[in-house]
Design an enzyme around this catalytic site. Structure first.
Site, mmCIF file in Angstrom:
data_model
loop_
_atom_site.group_PDB
_atom_site.id
_atom_site.type_symbol
_atom_site.label_atom_id
_atom_site.label_comp_id
_atom_site.label_asym_id
_atom_site.label_seq_id
_atom_site.Cartn_x
_atom_site.Cartn_y
_atom_site.Cartn_z
ATOM 1 N N CYS A 57 0.827 -1.212 0.000
ATOM 2 C CA CYS A 57 0.000 0.000 0.000
ATOM 3 C C CYS A 57 0.862 1.263 0.000
ATOM 4 C CB CYS A 57 -0.949 -0.001 1.191
ATOM 5 S SG CYS A 57 -0.132 0.008 2.800
ATOM 6 N N ASN A 58 2.130 1.128 0.390
ATOM 7 C CA ASN A 58 2.995 2.305 0.512
ATOM 8 C C ASN A 58 4.031 2.453 -0.593
ATOM 9 O OD1 ASN A 58 1.817 3.150 2.889
ATOM 10 N ND2 ASN A 58 3.170 1.909 4.155
ATOM 11 N N ARG A 59 4.226 1.399 -1.406
ATOM 12 C CA ARG A 59 5.302 1.462 -2.399
ATOM 13 C C ARG A 59 5.108 0.438 -3.508
ATOM 14 N NH1 ARG A 59 9.781 1.896 0.080
ATOM 15 N NH2 ARG A 59 8.864 2.168 2.148
ATOM 16 N N ASP A 117 7.844 -0.167 11.227
ATOM 17 C CA ASP A 117 6.805 -1.146 10.899
ATOM 18 C C ASP A 117 7.463 -2.417 10.377
ATOM 19 O OD1 ASP A 117 4.627 -2.572 10.126
ATOM 20 O OD2 ASP A 117 3.760 -1.016 8.848
#
EC number: 1.2.1.70
Length: 417
Positions: A57-59, A117
């Site tokens: 979701c981030n990269r 995380d």
């Protein structure tokens, strides 16, 4: 595979992340399983020796041993149907040591939206395992991954970088705790029972005391299984519209290609909290314009800071020291690997000189080779000594051409005595 060295200088990373692109942009460049398969199929034909794709979701990133960076940019854009010009506006492009350091920092959680995380390590494992099953991982990435994984474990065990329960899903729990009065008694609809949905559901129960939770999933059996495990309710996806309208808190952790919750699903004037943990976004942004609705997505949640994050920031220098030590070991391996290739070529040349010397009287002028050894065993012993000397010199200063000539001279000089 292409005629180029499969070494550190041809290791690249191309990608984009939350740092320069919002969730809408990242959604367009997210790599699905089918697109990952296509990329792996195309890699060999395009001269890419080793490769894996990390899409979260981030990269979205491609790590590869390749002839050039542009080949990887083209792969991402062809797979997603997006333009290279737009990708380059948001992309980062790393090579050699910079690419290696990036992977170390990503795996350590230093590059995550929520600092420290640790979930990213599992995602890297899955990406590499899949690429390995498709024969897309070779000795370089295999060794690098093992070093990165070991480093990630060291950082987790020797620092407090990942201490506490902080992630995007947990940030959602923190938000609900701070913003929703009497949250334990509110009704909750959780859509999507994958890993993120499961973790969020358990946090709702453990941290907020919520019990009035209804689970919903595209595959109803999965929702039923988790509901039975946690003693909750589950409804088929066909009940989505009426359930959304009557629920206080709606958490979406699904993986749909487009928005599944839109303004028409909601009743204006009633107070509701909607949290979208999905990439691509599964809640239409216009929902936030409906009277009485609060909408948060992953980008907004990631900006929530608390004491845990501040403590983690103090651990960053310790993590960087461990990365420097462990990446140094990987660079030593890269040098040794290159030296072994050179030493292998030198060994073949010295053995060739010895063989040609034995037959010099019939194949070469007498002055061409002048080494004389009592037997092949003596020559082999001398060759090994010459290679050991050459390896020691290369470790101190890598002048391969000079060391190559010295090795031949040493071998011939010894044989001439």
């Amino acid at each position: 595979m292409g005629d180029y060295p499969k070494d550190l200088q041809h290791f690249f990373v191309v990608g984009l992340s939350y740092k320069k692109s919002d969730s809408a942009v990242r959604s367009r460049f997210a790599i699905s399983q089918e697109q990952y398969d296509w990329i792996l199929e195309q890699a060999n034909a395009r001269g890419i020796a080793e490769l894996f794709v990390l899409s979260t979701c981030n990269r979205t990133e491609i790590y590869a041993i390749a002839p050039e960076l542009d080949a990887l940019i083209t792969l991402i854009c062809e797979a997603t149907g997006q333009s290279e010009e737009e990708f380059k506006q948001f992309a980062y492009l790393y090579r050699a040591e910079n690419a290696v350091q990036h992977l170390f920092q990503v795996a350590a959680g230093l590059d995550s939206q929520i600092l420290g995380d640790y979930e990213i390590v599992g995602q890297i494992k899955i990406a590499i395992k899949y690429a390995k099953e498709k024969a897309a991982i070779g000795p370089f990435i295999e060794r690098l991954f093992n070093q990165v994984l070991a480093t990630s474990k060291l950082i987790k065990n020797q620092t407090a970088l990942s201490s506490g329960s902080v992630s995007v899903s947990f940030a959602a729990i923190q938000y609900l705790k701070d913003r929703v009065p009497d949250v334990a008694n509110k009704s909750v609809l959780l859509i999507g029972t994958g890993k993120i949905g499961r973790n969020t559901c358990k946090n709702l129960i453990d941290y907020l005391g919520c019990t009035n939770i209804t689970l919903m999933n595209r595959t109803h059996e999965k929702a039923e299984k988790l509901a039975k495990e946690l003693d909750l309710a589950a409804l088929p996806a066909s009940f989505l519209a009426q359930t959304v309208a009557d629920t206080d808190i709606i958490i979406v952790a699904s993986n749909a290609a487009e928005a599944i919750i839109r303004p028409e699903h909601l009743k204006p004037g009633t107070e509701q909290w909607i949290i979208d943990l999905s990439i691509p976004n599964n809640v239409a942004p216009e929902v936030s314009e409906v009277d009485g609705k609060e909408l948060l997505n992953v980008d907004q949640l990631s900006r929530m800071k608390d004491e845990t994050l501040l403590k983690r920031q103090a651990e960053v220098p310790k993590a960087l020291v461990l990365i420097a030590e462990q990446s140094g070991e990987f660079y030593d391996w890269c040098k040794m690997r290159k030296q072994l290739a050179v030493l292998g070529q030198v060994k073949l040349k010295l053995e060739e000189i010895h063989v040609n010397t034995l037959s010099a009287d019939t194949q070469h002028p007498q002055w061409f080779y002048t080494t004389t050894f009592a037997n092949t065993e003596e020559a082999a012993t001398r060759i090994q000594k010459v290679l050991n000397t050459m390896a020691a010199k290369m470790r101190v200063k890598n002048q391969r051409g000079c060391h190559y000539l010295e090795a031949i001279n040493d071998f011939m000089a010894f044989g001439a005595n």
